[in-house]
Design a protein around this motif. Structure first.
Motif, PDB file in Angstrom:
ATOM      1  N   SER A  93       0.822  -1.209   0.000  1.00 33.51           N
ATOM      2  CA  SER A  93       0.000   0.000   0.000  1.00 33.51           C
ATOM      3  C   SER A  93       0.854   1.256   0.000  1.00 33.51           C
ATOM      4  N   GLU A  94       1.877   1.262   0.839  1.00 32.08           N
ATOM      5  CA  GLU A  94       2.761   2.429   0.923  1.00 32.08           C
ATOM      6  C   GLU A  94       3.521   2.652  -0.387  1.00 32.08           C
ATOM      7  N   CYS A  95       3.933   1.559  -1.015  1.00 33.19           N
ATOM      8  CA  CYS A  95       4.640   1.692  -2.298  1.00 33.19           C
ATOM      9  C   CYS A  95       3.758   2.384  -3.337  1.00 33.19           C
ATOM     10  N   LEU A  96       2.536   1.897  -3.493  1.00 34.30           N
ATOM     11  CA  LEU A  96       1.649   2.463  -4.514  1.00 34.30           C
ATOM     12  C   LEU A  96       1.241   3.897  -4.182  1.00 34.30           C
ATOM     13  N   ASN A  97       1.125   4.203  -2.896  1.00 34.21           N
ATOM     14  CA  ASN A  97       0.731   5.559  -2.498  1.00 34.21           C
ATOM     15  C   ASN A  97       1.862   6.568  -2.628  1.00 34.21           C
ATOM     16  N   ASN A  98       3.114   6.073  -2.788  1.00 40.63           N
ATOM     17  CA  ASN A  98       4.255   6.986  -2.794  1.00 40.63           C
ATOM     18  C   ASN A  98       5.136   6.856  -4.035  1.00 40.63           C
ATOM     19  N   ILE A  99       4.600   6.216  -5.076  1.00 43.34           N
ATOM     20  CA  ILE A  99       5.355   6.073  -6.320  1.00 43.34           C
ATOM     21  C   ILE A  99       5.588   7.427  -6.984  1.00 43.34           C
ATOM     22  N   GLY A 100       4.797   8.441  -6.569  1.00 48.82           N
ATOM     23  CA  GLY A 100       4.938   9.777  -7.141  1.00 48.82           C
ATOM     24  C   GLY A 100       5.630  10.756  -6.206  1.00 48.82           C
ATOM     25  N   ASP A 101       6.499  10.257  -5.326  1.00 48.24           N
ATOM     26  CA  ASP A 101       7.231  11.143  -4.415  1.00 48.24           C
ATOM     27  C   ASP A 101       7.955  12.228  -5.209  1.00 48.24           C
ATOM     28  N   SER A 102       8.071  13.403  -4.606  1.00 48.59           N
ATOM     29  CA  SER A 102       8.686  14.533  -5.317  1.00 48.59           C
ATOM     30  C   SER A 102      10.180  14.328  -5.563  1.00 48.59           C
ATOM     31  N   SER A 103      10.797  13.414  -4.843  1.00 48.33           N
ATOM     32  CA  SER A 103      12.235  13.140  -5.014  1.00 48.33           C
ATOM     33  C   SER A 103      12.472  12.032  -6.030  1.00 48.33           C
ATOM     34  N   LEU A 105      15.069  10.245  -6.360  1.00 48.56           N
ATOM     35  CA  LEU A 105      15.748   9.146  -5.662  1.00 48.56           C
ATOM     36  C   LEU A 105      14.737   8.262  -4.930  1.00 48.56           C
ATOM     37  N   ILE A 106      13.789   8.890  -4.255  1.00 49.99           N
ATOM     38  CA  ILE A 106      12.789   8.114  -3.509  1.00 49.99           C
ATOM     39  C   ILE A 106      11.860   7.389  -4.482  1.00 49.99           C
ATOM     40  N   ARG A 107      11.458   8.054  -5.569  1.00 50.22           N
ATOM     41  CA  ARG A 107      10.624   7.385  -6.589  1.00 50.22           C
ATOM     42  C   ARG A 107      11.326   6.136  -7.112  1.00 50.22           C
ATOM     43  N   ALA A 108      12.606   6.278  -7.412  1.00 54.86           N
ATOM     44  CA  ALA A 108      13.365   5.144  -7.961  1.00 54.86           C
ATOM     45  C   ALA A 108      13.471   4.019  -6.934  1.00 54.86           C
ATOM     46  N   THR A 109      13.672   4.378  -5.663  1.00 58.69           N
ATOM     47  CA  THR A 109      13.780   3.364  -4.606  1.00 58.69           C
ATOM     48  C   THR A 109      12.465   2.627  -4.434  1.00 58.69           C
ATOM     49  N   VAL A 110      11.352   3.358  -4.434  1.00 58.66           N
ATOM     50  CA  VAL A 110      10.032   2.725  -4.336  1.00 58.66           C
ATOM     51  C   VAL A 110       9.822   1.804  -5.538  1.00 58.66           C
ATOM     52  N   GLY A 111      10.241   2.246  -6.729  1.00 62.95           N
ATOM     53  CA  GLY A 111      10.111   1.423  -7.931  1.00 62.95           C
ATOM     54  C   GLY A 111      10.900   0.131  -7.832  1.00 62.95           C
ATOM     55  N   ILE A 112      12.114   0.216  -7.300  1.00 67.29           N
ATOM     56  CA  ILE A 112      12.950  -0.982  -7.120  1.00 67.29           C
ATOM     57  C   ILE A 112      12.286  -1.941  -6.134  1.00 67.29           C
ATOM     58  N   LEU A 113      11.712  -1.374  -5.091  1.00 71.19           N
ATOM     59  CA  LEU A 113      11.038  -2.192  -4.078  1.00 71.19           C
ATOM     60  C   LEU A 113       9.830  -2.910  -4.683  1.00 71.19           C
ATOM     61  N   LEU A 133      -0.620   0.774 -11.666  1.00 65.48           N
ATOM     62  CA  LEU A 133       0.508   1.484 -12.270  1.00 65.48           C
ATOM     63  C   LEU A 133       0.118   2.058 -13.635  1.00 65.48           C
ATOM     64  N   CYS A 134      -0.622   1.284 -14.417  1.00 65.53           N
ATOM     65  CA  CYS A 134      -1.039   1.761 -15.745  1.00 65.53           C
ATOM     66  C   CYS A 134      -1.996   2.952 -15.629  1.00 65.53           C
ATOM     67  N   SER A 135      -2.865   2.922 -14.626  1.00 64.37           N
ATOM     68  CA  SER A 135      -3.787   4.050 -14.444  1.00 64.37           C
ATOM     69  C   SER A 135      -3.036   5.295 -13.990  1.00 64.37           C
ATOM     70  N   LEU A 136      -1.955   5.097 -13.216  1.00 58.38           N
ATOM     71  CA  LEU A 136      -1.173   6.242 -12.736  1.00 58.38           C
ATOM     72  C   LEU A 136      -0.408   6.935 -13.868  1.00 58.38           C
ATOM     73  N   LEU A 137      -0.225   6.233 -14.983  1.00 58.91           N
ATOM     74  CA  LEU A 137       0.436   6.852 -16.137  1.00 58.91           C
ATOM     75  C   LEU A 137      -0.370   8.047 -16.654  1.00 58.91           C
ATOM     76  N   ASP A 138      -1.665   8.027 -16.413  1.00 64.01           N
ATOM     77  CA  ASP A 138      -2.540   9.098 -16.897  1.00 64.01           C
ATOM     78  C   ASP A 138      -2.619  10.273 -15.923  1.00 64.01           C
ATOM     79  N   SER A 139      -1.877  10.190 -14.831  1.00 66.48           N
ATOM     80  CA  SER A 139      -1.911  11.276 -13.849  1.00 66.48           C
ATOM     81  C   SER A 139      -1.381  12.572 -14.452  1.00 66.48           C
ATOM     82  N   GLU A 140      -1.995  13.668 -14.079  1.00 67.09           N
ATOM     83  CA  GLU A 140      -1.519  14.979 -14.541  1.00 67.09           C
ATOM     84  C   GLU A 140      -0.274  15.416 -13.781  1.00 67.09           C
TER      85      GLU A 140
END
Length: 251
Positions: A93-103, A105-113, A133-140
């Motif tokens: 849950s935390e991974c999906l909620n934070n895949i769009g972190d402003s950093s 480095l953190i985005r990449a770390t969440v992606g690796i996880l 993940l596919c739906s998040l691609l459409d995020s503004e």
């Protein structure tokens, strides 16, 4: 129902101290910290603390947060089958909620996880991962789109075979047309992710890709001349891969 968990403040401070010490150049300190971290794996909610530091402690410096995520990634590799269900659900849950972190480095770390969890057989046990993940691609929000694409690229690289199988009901039938939409995105980083994702499926002649091969070839010709060097390199990688395949005669 989402798994609710809050850290014990004293325990959180102890783990933060260990994370800081582990960045010391002193190898003796590093070894001591490593032993302490291994001991902490006895406690079921230790991994909750690690994901908490990565995703929620935005006041902490990025290297410490990222390190917490990378330690968690190693624990997933070594002990994931022993994680209690509540801990696993909280991490996902935390991974999906934070895949769009402003950093980045953190985005990449969440992606690796996310990718590491997926590689442990969890693509079958995490049915909402790929659709989410596919739906998040459409995020503004650029960070959300880029973070989701970064995770998808890693999943395509690590799990190409299962993505094109009946085990997951062939998600590529939806994913590849989706990726193709982003070949003309205004962001070079997003274009590069999109090309890299599709590149994983050239060798296998994935049916989902072959259905769109004409428009794909046209896109790739345009991307070879992309103003961004990384996008152009990904496109060139495609042509090199294609030239080595029997498919080359067909297209």
């Amino acid at each position: 129902m989402e798994y609710e968990w809050k850290p014990d403040e004293q325990g959180l401070q102890q783990i933060l101290q260990l994370l800081k010490e582990s960045q010391s150049p002193d190898t003796t300190i590093q070894r001591t910290v490593q032993q302490k971290l291994e001991q902490l794996n006895q406690y079921p909610d230790f991994n909750n603390y690690l994901i908490f530091v990565l995703t929620k402690l935005k006041s902490e410096d990025e290297p410490t947060r990222s390190l917490s995520g990378l330690i968690l990634k190693n624990n997933v590799k070594a002990h994931f089958q022993n994680f209690p269900n509540g801990v696993t659900d909280f991490i996902k849950s935390e991974c999906l909620n934070n895949i769009g972190d402003s950093s980045p480095l953190i985005r990449a770390t969440v992606g690796i996880l996310i990718t590491t969890i997926a590689s442990k057989g969890e693509l079958q046990n995490w049915p909402d991962l790929l659709p989410k993940l596919c739906s998040l691609l459409d995020s503004e929000d650029y960070n959300t789109c880029e973070g989701a694409f970064g995770a998808l690229q890693k999943i395509c690289e690590d799990s190409a075979e299962i993505l094109d199988s009946d085990v997951l009901d062939r998600p590529l039938n939806i994913m590849i047309p989706k990726f193709l939409q982003f070949f003309k995105h205004s962001s070079p980083k997003i274009r590069s992710h999109a090309v890299a994702c599709v590149n994983q499926f050239i060798i296998s002649r994935t049916q989902a890709l072959m259905l769109h091969i004409d428009s794909f070839i046209e896109y790739m010709l345009q991307r070879t001349q992309d103003q961004d060097e990384n996008v152009a390199l990904e496109a060139c990688e495609f042509w090199l891969t294609l030239a080595e395949q029997p498919i080359c005669k067909d297209v």
